[in-house]
Design a protein around this motif. Structure first.
Motif, PDB file in Angstrom:
ATOM      1  N   ASP A   1       0.646  -1.280   0.219  1.00 38.58           N
ATOM      2  CA  ASP A   1       0.035  -0.054   0.064  1.00 38.58           C
ATOM      3  C   ASP A   1       0.721   1.182   0.000  1.00 38.58           C
ATOM      4  OD1 ASP A   1       1.043   0.053   2.459  1.00 38.58           O
ATOM      5  OD2 ASP A   1      -0.735   0.255   3.525  1.00 38.58           O
ATOM      6  N   PHE A   2       1.987   1.357  -0.643  1.00 35.24           N
ATOM      7  CA  PHE A   2       2.819   2.701  -0.578  1.00 35.24           C
ATOM      8  C   PHE A   2       2.975   2.857  -1.980  1.00 35.24           C
ATOM      9  CE2 PHE A   2       5.597  -1.212  -1.388  1.00 35.24           C
ATOM     10  CZ  PHE A   2       6.374  -0.560  -2.501  1.00 35.24           C
ATOM     11  N   TRP A   3       3.325   4.304  -2.095  1.00 35.44           N
ATOM     12  CA  TRP A   3       3.934   4.770  -3.394  1.00 35.44           C
ATOM     13  C   TRP A   3       4.963   5.865  -3.121  1.00 35.44           C
ATOM     14  CZ3 TRP A   3       3.461   9.807  -5.024  1.00 35.44           C
ATOM     15  CH2 TRP A   3       2.331  10.722  -4.271  1.00 35.44           C
ATOM     16  N   ILE A   4       5.872   5.870  -4.289  1.00 38.44           N
ATOM     17  CA  ILE A   4       6.976   6.843  -4.182  1.00 38.44           C
ATOM     18  C   ILE A   4       7.009   7.469  -5.344  1.00 38.44           C
ATOM     19  CG2 ILE A   4       9.548   6.574  -4.135  1.00 38.44           C
ATOM     20  CD1 ILE A   4       9.263   3.667  -3.005  1.00 38.44           C
ATOM     21  N   LEU A   5       7.157   8.644  -5.365  1.00 40.35           N
ATOM     22  CA  LEU A   5       7.370   9.791  -6.277  1.00 40.35           C
ATOM     23  C   LEU A   5       8.384   9.223  -7.498  1.00 40.35           C
ATOM     24  CD1 LEU A   5       6.960  13.082  -4.896  1.00 40.35           C
ATOM     25  CD2 LEU A   5       5.165  12.113  -5.867  1.00 40.35           C
ATOM     26  N   ASP A   6       8.092   9.298  -8.515  1.00 38.11           N
ATOM     27  CA  ASP A   6       8.716   8.738  -9.758  1.00 38.11           C
ATOM     28  C   ASP A   6      10.349   9.338  -9.643  1.00 38.11           C
ATOM     29  OD1 ASP A   6       7.204   6.974 -10.870  1.00 38.11           O
ATOM     30  OD2 ASP A   6       6.547   8.345 -12.421  1.00 38.11           O
ATOM     31  N   GLU A   7      10.489  10.778  -9.211  1.00 35.85           N
ATOM     32  CA  GLU A   7      11.822  11.363  -9.356  1.00 35.85           C
ATOM     33  C   GLU A   7      12.671  10.741  -8.107  1.00 35.85           C
ATOM     34  OE1 GLU A   7       8.587  14.286  -7.955  1.00 35.85           O
ATOM     35  OE2 GLU A   7       8.891  13.169  -9.630  1.00 35.85           O
ATOM     36  N   ARG A   8      11.836  10.604  -7.175  1.00 36.79           N
ATOM     37  CA  ARG A   8      12.563   9.742  -6.013  1.00 36.79           C
ATOM     38  C   ARG A   8      13.008   8.344  -6.275  1.00 36.79           C
ATOM     39  NH1 ARG A   8      12.927  13.297  -1.718  1.00 36.79           N
ATOM     40  NH2 ARG A   8      13.706  11.786  -0.504  1.00 36.79           N
TER      41      ARG A   8
END
Length: 184
Positions: A172-179
């Protein structure tokens, strides 16, 4: 939003049809949650150790954070259809969404009650289905911004999906593409 299907695809094609699967779950790094299915003989001590090493807690009940959805997996290559046609066929059959990864796999998402109906329509259209069934998907996604937590999540994903006994995983997580670009 970043696409984590590379980790999930490691599990997709494993042969697990001949036996009942067990549900495994735990709280991951940064208050994230992980839910996965695997063979009943999966080494739970190894899972507990893996979660502990990366700041999580294996066995923590997180299933309530997920909802059941229908999932149909199709090979673009085997179907012989382009992406636009697959989207039209999937949505025309009553699916909620059609998703494409970087490779051959196409995921068609439905309400779990409509799964069989959508699969039957695709079958009538001679679209070969690799797999159809219900999966648990997160109700909400937790944004992860801390570099240490991102590192721990990615390491945990690598270890869990490397286990041959694990056949499906959801988180259930998401990480910004740039990170994420700095880590992958």
């Amino acid at each position: 939003m970043a696409d984590y299907t590379n980790w999930l695809k490691r599990c997709v094609y494993r042969n697990y049809m001949e036996q009942e699967l067990a549900l495994y779950q735990g709280q991951g790094p940064g208050q994230t949650s992980f839910l996965f299915y695997g063979h009943p003989d999966t080494n739970e001590e190894m899972l507990a150790d893996c979660f502990l090493r990366y700041g999580g807690k294996y066995g923590e009940k997180v299933e309530w954070l997920y909802k059941t959805r229908g999932q149909i997996l199709i090979s673009k290559w085997k179907s012989g259809l382009d992406e636009n046609t697959l989207v039209l066929e999937g949505l025309g059959a009553g699916a909620d969404d059609v998703r494409f990864g970087d490779d051959d796999l196409v995921e068609i998402v439905t309400k779990s009650a409509k799964l069989q109906q959508v699969a039957d329509i695709l079958d009538l259209e001679d679209i070969p289905i690799l797999w159809a069934g219900t999966v648990l998907v997160p109700r909400d996604l937790i944004p992860v911004r801390d570099d240490e937590v991102i590192t721990n999540i990615l390491s945990l994903l690598d270890e869990i999906t490397a286990m041959e006994s694990i056949v499906n995983l959801s988180a259930d997580f998401w990480i910004l593409d740039e990170r994420l670009e700095r880590f992958v």
